[in-house]
Design an enzyme around this catalytic site. Structure first.
Site, PDB file in Angstrom:
ATOM      1  N   ASP A  75      83.778 -49.772 -64.882  1.00 18.55           N
ATOM      2  CA  ASP A  75      85.106 -50.454 -64.825  1.00 18.55           C
ATOM      3  C   ASP A  75      86.312 -50.099 -63.877  1.00 18.55           C
ATOM      4  O   ASP A  75      86.396 -48.524 -64.045  1.00 18.55           O
ATOM      5  CB  ASP A  75      85.531 -51.362 -65.793  1.00 18.55           C
ATOM      6  CG  ASP A  75      86.161 -51.127 -66.463  1.00 18.55           C
ATOM      7  OD1 ASP A  75      85.538 -50.170 -67.576  1.00 18.55           O
ATOM      8  OD2 ASP A  75      86.978 -51.130 -67.065  1.00 18.55           O
ATOM      9  N   GLU A 140      86.188 -50.387 -70.417  1.00 13.85           N
ATOM     10  CA  GLU A 140      87.224 -49.261 -70.669  1.00 13.85           C
ATOM     11  C   GLU A 140      88.834 -49.988 -70.128  1.00 13.85           C
ATOM     12  O   GLU A 140      89.446 -48.959 -71.928  1.00 13.85           O
ATOM     13  CB  GLU A 140      86.723 -48.413 -70.358  1.00 13.85           C
ATOM     14  CG  GLU A 140      87.525 -46.811 -71.602  1.00 13.85           C
ATOM     15  CD  GLU A 140      88.661 -45.932 -71.034  1.00 13.85           C
ATOM     16  OE1 GLU A 140      89.168 -45.734 -70.865  1.00 13.85           O
ATOM     17  OE2 GLU A 140      88.746 -46.410 -69.547  1.00 13.85           O
TER      18      GLU A 140
END
Length: 391
Positions: A75, A140
């Site tokens: 991500d 994250e």
């Protein structure tokens, strides 16, 4: 064109703003499966914030072999205003020897370097003494509650033994490999609500101002922090720091004494302090000043430290051989998913590209350093494999 660059471009082209993965893990998984990795997709989180995690492992023939994990996230943070980008953020673009795109630095190039570095290593050493794994998440950059921490919990429950871990966070400052993180400070937040009595500002005897009530205690807490009084840090860690992030009181009217005041603050703490010791000190100050309050704590991560040993030495030697520089060990900066991995893995370091453009408009990485990073990862694999691998 290098294989790492090609893979990095393909990953960047896949929009994967948290919690979206954009098919990145599938792409990486296909490359790993061809190398004999067993793949496990672990989804977590509510339907409107579904997180994708990948655990992939190629086990050595010896069941007692040590395991090296490469860990990271697919991500990326939001792009910000598209009109401010020189080129579209999810269209990998080259200018002046740099690769531009969201995730170029944080951290899709690291992921590509993981894969190609492993491919190169296994091409030369098809039957290594080392088990190799990848742990990837799409959570994250977000809340980080359904990502790496979930995978680590599952691995711990099944008794999976991890010995070394390299997290691909962008740790370098000026040149690839000039700094690695061998630890991180802990993070703990508090939300302090001071209870008062709302009233007309012309009749203060009929009210109780929570800001006035808090002010002396707050001044003492600030004084402790400014004097470095939480702890002195140590060889690897800066002294613990306490900072206020938000302060709110009042209705917006100039003639109303507020009924409450809310203060958000955060500790970034070294291994010289614990959540319990810091909480006790804050409560002691508030209690000594007679503050009427409620205080809720959130521990975002404990500090961790990997002392110089097999992993640090292998990474340092790889950087020296490939980049010709001596790397600096550091625990500075914010937090990363390494804080979760360190709870189940003996030795954890972070090593990745130069971090000057992370989270910025026109994020980029120098093309010349992409293969350097790949070769550092490969050299580290070679060095740890030469140790024999047996736990």
């Amino acid at each position: 064109m290098s294989r790492t660059l090609l893979l990095a471009e393909e990953l960047i082209s896949r929009a994967s703003v948290t919690p979206e993965d954009g098919g990145c893990q599938q792409l990486i998984g296909e490359r790993l499966a061809a190398l004999g990795f067993a793949l496990e997709t672990i989804e977590s989180g509510p339907a409107d914030f579904r997180v994708t995690n990948l655990w992939a492992i190629r086990r050595a023939a010896d069941p007692a072999a040590r395991t090296l994990v490469f860990a990271g996230h697919t991500d990326v943070v939001p792009t910000g205003p598209l009109e401010q980008w020189t080129s579209p953020p999810f269209t990998p673009t080259h200018r002046d020897g740099r690769l531009y795109g969201r995730g170029a630095c944080d951290m899709k190039t690291s992921l590509a370097a993981f894969v190609v570095g492993i491919e190169d290593f296994l091409a030369a050493e098809p039957d290594p003494h080392l088990s190799i794994a990848l742990l990837l998440t799409s959570d994250e950059e977000g809340p980080a509650v359904d990502g790496t921490v979930v995978v680590c919990r599952r691995l711990a429950e099944r008794g999976e033994k991890l010995h070394y871990c390299i997290v691909g966070e962008p740790t370098s400052v000026e040149r690839c490999g000039d700094m690695i993180k061998n630890g991180r400070r802990g993070t703990m937040s508090g939300r302090l609500t001071v209870n008062g009595v709302q009233g007309h500002i012309a009749y203060p005897h009929l009210a109780r101002n929570p800001v006035h009530q808090l002010a002396p205690a707050l001044a003492e807490l600030v004084a402790i922090n400014n004097a470095g009084g939480w702890d002195g840090g140590n060889r690897y860690f800066q002294p613990t720091s306490w900072q206020i992030s938000n302060f709110h009181a009042g209705t917006g009217a100039s003639n109303v004494i507020p009924g409450s005041a809310v203060v958000d603050f955060n500790f970034r703490f070294s291994t010289e302090s614990s959540p319990e010791s810091l909480q006790q000190r804050v409560h002691a100050v508030l209690d000594a000043h007679g503050v009427d309050y409620d205080l809720k704590w959130t521990v975002g991560g404990l500090p961790f430290l990997t002392q110089p040993g097999a992993l640090v030495s292998a990474v340092q030697a790889a950087i020296r051989a490939e980049a010709g520089i001596e790397t600096e060990l550091s625990t500075s900066g914010g937090t990363s998913d390494a804080r979760f991995i360190a709870q189940i893995c003996e030795q954890v370091v972070e090593l990745g590209p130069v971090n000057a453009s992370i989270h910025k408009i026109d994020e980029h990485i120098a093309v010349s350093e992409i293969d350097t990073l790949t070769h550092i990862y490969t050299r580290t694999l070679v060095a740890l494999n030469q140790l024999g691998g047996a736990a």
